[in-house]
Design a protein around this motif. Structure first.
Motif, PDB file in Angstrom:
ATOM      1  N   LEU A   1     -37.740  30.060  49.380  1.00  0.00           N
ATOM      2  CA  LEU A   1     -37.635  28.555  49.313  1.00  0.00           C
ATOM      3  C   LEU A   1     -38.048  28.083  50.655  1.00  0.00           C
ATOM      4  O   LEU A   1     -37.244  28.072  51.474  1.00  0.00           O
ATOM      5  CB  LEU A   1     -36.194  28.186  48.847  1.00  0.00           C
ATOM      6  CG  LEU A   1     -35.950  26.667  48.350  1.00  0.00           C
ATOM      7  CD1 LEU A   1     -36.815  26.574  47.032  1.00  0.00           C
ATOM      8  CD2 LEU A   1     -34.412  26.465  48.228  1.00  0.00           C
ATOM      9  N   ILE A   2     -39.131  27.296  50.856  1.00  0.00           N
ATOM     10  CA  ILE A   2     -39.507  26.618  51.906  1.00  0.00           C
ATOM     11  C   ILE A   2     -39.072  25.214  52.499  1.00  0.00           C
ATOM     12  O   ILE A   2     -39.052  24.915  53.352  1.00  0.00           O
ATOM     13  CB  ILE A   2     -40.809  26.950  52.485  1.00  0.00           C
ATOM     14  CG1 ILE A   2     -41.846  26.538  51.358  1.00  0.00           C
ATOM     15  CG2 ILE A   2     -41.082  28.556  52.723  1.00  0.00           C
ATOM     16  CD1 ILE A   2     -43.351  26.386  51.642  1.00  0.00           C
ATOM     17  N   ALA A   3     -38.855  24.575  51.430  1.00  0.00           N
ATOM     18  CA  ALA A   3     -38.328  23.018  51.559  1.00  0.00           C
ATOM     19  C   ALA A   3     -37.428  22.763  50.394  1.00  0.00           C
ATOM     20  O   ALA A   3     -37.604  23.142  49.035  1.00  0.00           O
ATOM     21  CB  ALA A   3     -39.520  22.390  51.838  1.00  0.00           C
ATOM     22  N   GLY A   4     -36.583  21.748  50.343  1.00  0.00           N
ATOM     23  CA  GLY A   4     -35.826  21.228  49.448  1.00  0.00           C
ATOM     24  C   GLY A   4     -34.897  22.245  48.997  1.00  0.00           C
ATOM     25  O   GLY A   4     -34.166  22.898  49.806  1.00  0.00           O
ATOM     26  N   ARG A   5     -34.639  22.398  47.705  1.00  0.00           N
ATOM     27  CA  ARG A   5     -33.270  23.010  47.158  1.00  0.00           C
ATOM     28  C   ARG A   5     -33.759  23.722  45.712  1.00  0.00           C
ATOM     29  O   ARG A   5     -34.665  23.438  45.084  1.00  0.00           O
ATOM     30  CB  ARG A   5     -32.239  22.116  47.039  1.00  0.00           C
ATOM     31  CG  ARG A   5     -32.266  21.156  45.818  1.00  0.00           C
ATOM     32  CD  ARG A   5     -31.009  20.386  45.619  1.00  0.00           C
ATOM     33  NE  ARG A   5     -31.278  19.303  44.656  1.00  0.00           N
ATOM     34  CZ  ARG A   5     -31.059  19.395  43.337  1.00  0.00           C
ATOM     35  NH1 ARG A   5     -31.079  20.633  42.692  1.00  0.00           N
ATOM     36  NH2 ARG A   5     -31.557  18.478  42.266  1.00  0.00           N
ATOM     37  N   ASN A   6     -32.796  24.789  45.706  1.00  0.00           N
ATOM     38  CA  ASN A   6     -32.918  25.126  44.291  1.00  0.00           C
ATOM     39  C   ASN A   6     -32.362  24.523  43.313  1.00  0.00           C
ATOM     40  O   ASN A   6     -31.514  23.501  43.723  1.00  0.00           O
ATOM     41  CB  ASN A   6     -32.176  26.564  44.314  1.00  0.00           C
ATOM     42  CG  ASN A   6     -32.243  27.625  43.046  1.00  0.00           C
ATOM     43  OD1 ASN A   6     -33.030  26.976  42.091  1.00  0.00           O
ATOM     44  ND2 ASN A   6     -31.847  28.628  43.275  1.00  0.00           N
ATOM     45  N   PHE A   7     -32.462  24.669  41.912  1.00  0.00           N
ATOM     46  CA  PHE A   7     -31.773  24.057  40.868  1.00  0.00           C
ATOM     47  C   PHE A   7     -30.123  24.490  40.924  1.00  0.00           C
ATOM     48  O   PHE A   7     -29.623  25.432  41.315  1.00  0.00           O
ATOM     49  CB  PHE A   7     -32.128  24.541  39.595  1.00  0.00           C
ATOM     50  CG  PHE A   7     -33.676  24.291  39.335  1.00  0.00           C
ATOM     51  CD1 PHE A   7     -34.234  23.025  39.454  1.00  0.00           C
ATOM     52  CD2 PHE A   7     -34.578  25.416  39.148  1.00  0.00           C
ATOM     53  CE1 PHE A   7     -35.669  23.019  39.353  1.00  0.00           C
ATOM     54  CE2 PHE A   7     -35.785  25.064  39.165  1.00  0.00           C
ATOM     55  CZ  PHE A   7     -36.530  23.855  39.175  1.00  0.00           C
ATOM     56  N   ARG A   8     -29.566  23.305  40.525  1.00  0.00           N
ATOM     57  CA  ARG A   8     -28.083  23.717  40.280  1.00  0.00           C
ATOM     58  C   ARG A   8     -28.113  24.038  38.910  1.00  0.00           C
ATOM     59  O   ARG A   8     -28.589  23.662  37.860  1.00  0.00           O
ATOM     60  CB  ARG A   8     -27.159  22.376  40.559  1.00  0.00           C
ATOM     61  CG  ARG A   8     -27.269  21.949  42.060  1.00  0.00           C
ATOM     62  CD  ARG A   8     -26.311  20.551  42.058  1.00  0.00           C
ATOM     63  NE  ARG A   8     -26.598  19.629  41.067  1.00  0.00           N
ATOM     64  CZ  ARG A   8     -27.318  18.490  41.337  1.00  0.00           C
ATOM     65  NH1 ARG A   8     -27.862  18.474  42.438  1.00  0.00           N
ATOM     66  NH2 ARG A   8     -27.667  17.682  40.313  1.00  0.00           N
TER      67      ARG A   8
ATOM     68  N   GLU B   1     -42.676  29.233  48.710  1.00  0.00           N
ATOM     69  CA  GLU B   1     -43.633  29.607  49.357  1.00  0.00           C
ATOM     70  C   GLU B   1     -45.039  30.040  48.661  1.00  0.00           C
ATOM     71  O   GLU B   1     -46.048  29.708  48.584  1.00  0.00           O
ATOM     72  CB  GLU B   1     -43.326  30.764  50.483  1.00  0.00           C
ATOM     73  CG  GLU B   1     -44.427  30.941  51.590  1.00  0.00           C
ATOM     74  CD  GLU B   1     -43.890  31.951  52.536  1.00  0.00           C
ATOM     75  OE1 GLU B   1     -43.413  32.909  52.069  1.00  0.00           O
ATOM     76  OE2 GLU B   1     -44.277  31.611  53.856  1.00  0.00           O
ATOM     77  N   LEU B   2     -44.631  31.226  47.665  1.00  0.00           N
ATOM     78  CA  LEU B   2     -45.714  31.733  47.021  1.00  0.00           C
ATOM     79  C   LEU B   2     -45.264  32.118  45.549  1.00  0.00           C
ATOM     80  O   LEU B   2     -44.341  32.702  45.458  1.00  0.00           O
ATOM     81  CB  LEU B   2     -46.113  33.082  47.675  1.00  0.00           C
ATOM     82  CG  LEU B   2     -47.475  33.307  47.649  1.00  0.00           C
ATOM     83  CD1 LEU B   2     -48.522  32.478  48.006  1.00  0.00           C
ATOM     84  CD2 LEU B   2     -47.763  34.970  48.294  1.00  0.00           C
TER      85      LEU B   2
END
Lengths: 437, 409
Positions: free
Chosen positions: B139-146, B199-200
């Motif tokens: 994860l390079i920006a923001g956030r994961n899902f809750r 990222e990818l």
């Protein structure tokens, strides 16, 4: 005389082992490379239904219009709306619609695990249109289509697995909690490529195991096991019913048309239908329909994998190089015997005699090269699994016709290659050779 | 070294000279194109997926009967629980697909609601809150899902989740300024907000038709709960993959036997997924390699054969030259230069042929243009091959004794 020539040829071949070995190898490799790739090409690009391929057509209707379709082409399948309109219009001798289904077979024996059986939901005409062979029973009737009856046709292989191969017509079986009555068992039927279902990309998949009525599948909301292509215009629906009425394409259509007049009439019918849809406000573009027969359809869909074409062209180039090589080596071999030719000519041998002798010698080389080529082809076939998907590799096999073709190609190519060197040999002047000696 | 006498000697062997040059030309054309195809295939099959491949395996679970969407979702969640409790499992997620699978859900992404043409195609991955960690995405920006954001949907529902995570490749395409997080994009069902960027993550298909949007993927916070079934993606602790793969199917069947997991390919390690996806690419590369090597060998054999013939034919001339004072070195040089001249003519013609052949393949098979490096490489290989092949016969020629000049036959 011919036998004598062959014997002379064999003697001469033994005289210069290195050159002979080089020639035989060259021909062997060239022929093997071409034959292996040709076998694949033949397996994947043959006409799957030669007796009818010019009478079976895929009718397509552009339901997306110039803004959303790809390069002006209508999508490669039909919406439910269009499929039903074509079925009900009944404008062809025979017509069918189909989409793939994957059904779980529940064995009677509780100890056995359920398994998936893949096949098609289609109409009664499917079996007669595609000349499906039957082991027991037959397909279902048009009345059973209309009645949405839970009948089923199973494949010989599935019948073997479930009923040990005995006549199971009339028996019942359970698929995904629904009871079906078996009306027919097909014989082994596996056209390759699977021309009638290219839309789902299963051209080289294992043979279908079950066939059920399209109308019953729709009534039971049995989902497609294949592709569902919706385009970008958003009319997809968000429930079973609205999806069915929406603009997603997922049904492969087929019609059988007997002659050019019928084809022409069907085209007019399709255009008329598209104009009706325009008048009704569903389309706002001019009719943009297609009607392709089996070969045109396979071609348009690029059903033959590009790998097999690329390697076929390279292998042919390879064969040409091997032949050029053989011409050079034969030239060297024959011209080295210029003195011998001179003596023979001086002793009364005609040019034709020289031709016969040297071409016979070349044929011997070709035969030996062909034998080597055959061995290499067999090895190559084993290695095919590495190059192509197993489903395709399985299709290509070394059969009698291929063996014959390999030998024939090797011999004729070598004899062809021998013409120039032989001509040069026949031009040898007896007097000049004798003098220089 | 005088070239003129060589040329005049060659004029007496027009056919042989022409055949060798032709063979070199054809070989160059085919080997160049074959090497080029190999390079492209190899480059293609080493493209990264962006996921933790060594520790991942995939289960394709299909349901039996006709359970509804809600029931399916409940069963999926139970299965995920069962898998999570297996020893050696690090994390588990469910999705409609995974990279290199071959097919799945692709869709268009728009920047405005009334836009006609899509801004980009994208691969759609359905996911839960474990998806990013299980696959090992960065994860390079923001956030994961809750966890509370994860919904579930049937295949037919409108694709309109409130939030999505996108790949960097898609973010860069849609928002070149690099500020994708927090922006609104339009899926087919309506607007949604980008909350994170990974990222990818490669697409489901590596076929040519999908190459336009190869790394552009959208991760949707919903479980796709279809009656048809879905995939469970399992990440194991290092070295435990085989044991977990064996245990997983048994545990699932023990929990709920009304399912189908195909014996043949129902449970696949990512190693197998990769080799299946690139089977034909690897195969073509091997085939081309074998063809090239054999072709070079055949060409070399041809040169050896013809030159040997010439040497045999010219023994007397060679003897005369030796008697007139030519050194062994001179004779060797003569045949080497002769071959170089023929080879040069061959590679010249071959270059033209190679380009023509490539252009034909470009139009027929949508291949790329041949790069100059391959042409130069091919030319060097063939010139060296020619010199190598001619060396042995030339050496034999140089050993012809001067006394040969006096022999009559």
């Amino acid at each position: 005389m011919f036998v004598h020539n062959l014997r002379l040829g064999a003697t001469s071949l033994r005289r210069n082992v290195l050159l002979t070995a080089l020639m035989i190898m060259s021909i062997g490799f060239g022929v093997a490379a071409s034959m292996v790739t040709f076998a694949v090409f033949r397996a994947v690009s043959g006409d799957p239904i030669p007796q009818k391929s010019s009478r079976l057509f895929v009718p397509l209707v552009d339901n997306r219009g110039p803004q959303y379709n790809r390069r002006g082409e209508p999508p490669s399948a039909l919406t439910y709306t269009d499929a039903m309109a074509l079925m009900h219009a009944h404008k062809a001798t025979h017509q069918t619609m189909l989409f793939p289904v994957g059904l779980s077979v529940m064995p009677e024996d509780a100890h056995r695990m359920p398994f998936k059986a893949a096949g098609y939901a289609t109409y009664a005409d499917f079996f007669s249109m595609f000349d499906v062979p039957f082991q027991y029973g037959s397909g279902w009737s048009n009345e059973q289509d209309e009645g949405r009856e839970p009948v089923i046709v199973i494949s010989r292989e599935l019948n073997q697995k479930l009923f040990g191969g005995e006549n199971s017509v009339g028996r019942r079986m359970t698929l995904d909690d629904r009871q079906y009555r078996i009306v027919g068992v097909t014989d082994h039927w596996d056209p390759k490529p699977r021309f009638y279902d290219i839309f789902d990309g299963r051209i080289f998949a294992d043979p279908a195991q079950v066939y059920i009525p399209f109308t019953y599948a729709i009534a039971q909301r049995i989902d497609t096991y294949g592709n569902n292509n919706c385009g970008s215009d958003g009319k997809r629906g968000d429930s079973w019913d609205s999806w069915l009425q929406g603009e997603c394409v997922w049904i492969s259509p087929w019609v059988e048309l007997d002659d050019a007049a019928q084809v022409q009439a069907y085209r007019q019918f399709l255009d008329g239908y598209a104009r009706e849809q325009r008048a009704a406000g569903r389309f706002n573009w001019a009719p943009n329909n297609r009607l392709r027969d089996v070969r045109e359809w396979l071609d348009f869909q690029h059903a033959v994998p590009p790998e097999s074409r690329i390697s076929l062209s390279l292998a042919l180039g390879f064969l040409v190089i091997c032949l050029v090589n053989t011409i050079g080596l034969l030239l060297a071999k024959f011209m080295r015997r210029a003195p011998e030719i001179g003596v023979r000519r001086a002793l009364g041998a005609s040019r034709a005699d020289i031709y016969r002798q040297f071409l016979a010698e070349a044929a011997m080389v070709g035969l030996a090269g062909g034998a080597l080529g055959l061995v290499l082809t067999a090895v190559g076939m084993l290695g095919l699994g590495m190059v192509f998907e197993p489903q395709i590799a399985r299709l290509a096999h070394l059969d009698a016709s291929l063996v014959l073709l390999t030998l024939l190609l090797a011999i004729s190519a070598t004899v062809l290659a021998a013409f120039y060197p032989t001509w040069r040999a026949a031009q040898v002047q007896p007097a000049w050779q004798l003098k220089s000696n | 070294m005088q070239i003129k006498p060589i040329l005049s000697a060659l004029r007496r062997h027009k056919a042989g000279t022409f055949l060798i040059a032709l063979q070199i030309a054809l070989t160059l054309a085919i080997v160049c194109n074959a090497l080029f195809i190999i390079h492209q295939r190899v480059a293609h099959l080493s493209e990264p997926t962006g996921i933790d491949e060594p520790n991942l395996f995939v289960i394709q679970n299909e349901w039996v009967g006709t359970p509804g969407t809600d029931r399916v979702d409940a069963m999926i969640r139970e299965d995920l629980q069962v898998l999570r409790q297996l020893p050696g499992v690090q994390d588990v997620t469910t999705s409609n697909s995974y990279p290199l699978r071959g097919g799945g859900w692709d869709d268009g992404i728009k920047l405005k609601p009334d836009q006609l043409q899509d801004t980009s195609g994208a691969t759609i991955y359905f996911a839960d809150e474990h998806f990013i960690d299980t696959l090992g995405l960065k994860l390079i920006a923001g956030r994961n899902f809750r966890a509370d954001e994860i919904g579930h949907m049937d295949m037919r529902y409108k694709l309109a989740p409130p939030t999505v995570v996108v790949t960097k490749a898609l973010a860069d395409k849609l928002f070149p300024a690099g500020d994708a997080v927090g922006k609104t994009i339009y899926l087919i069902g309506g607007p949604t907000t980008i909350v994170g960027e990974v990222e990818l993550l490669q697409a489901q298909s590596v076929e040519r038709w999908a190459s336009d949007f190869a790394y552009r993927s959208v991760i949707i916070p919903e479980r796709l709960s279809m009656t048809l079934g879905s995939f469970y993606i399992v990440r194991t602790r290092p070295g435990q993959q085989e044991a977990v793969m064996r245990a997983a199917g048994k545990a699932l069947f023990a929990h709920n036997p009304r399912r189908v997991i195909n014996d043949e390919d129902g449970v696949l390690s990512f190693h197998d997924v990769r080799s299946r996806a690139y089977e034909s690419d690897r195969g073509i590369a091997i085939l081309m390699g074998v063809i090239s090597v054999v072709l070079l060998a055949v060409t070399a054999a041809g040169i050896v054969g013809l030159t040997s013939f010439w040497v045999g034919q010219r023994r007397r001339q060679i003897g005369v030259r030796r008697a007139l004072g030519a050194t062994r070195r001179d004779i060797l040089k003569y045949f080497m230069t002769e071959n170089l001249l023929i080879s040069c003519a061959g590679v010249l013609a071959g270059t033209v042929l190679a380009i023509a052949m490539n252009l034909w393949m470009v139009t027929r098979f949508e291949m790329h243009r041949l790069s100059l490096a391959y042409l130069i490489g091919g030319v060097v290989i063939l010139l060296l091959l020619g010199q190598g092949a001619v060396f042995a016969p030339a050496l034999r020629a140089s050993r012809v004794p001067p006394v040969e000049a006096t022999r009559s036959v």
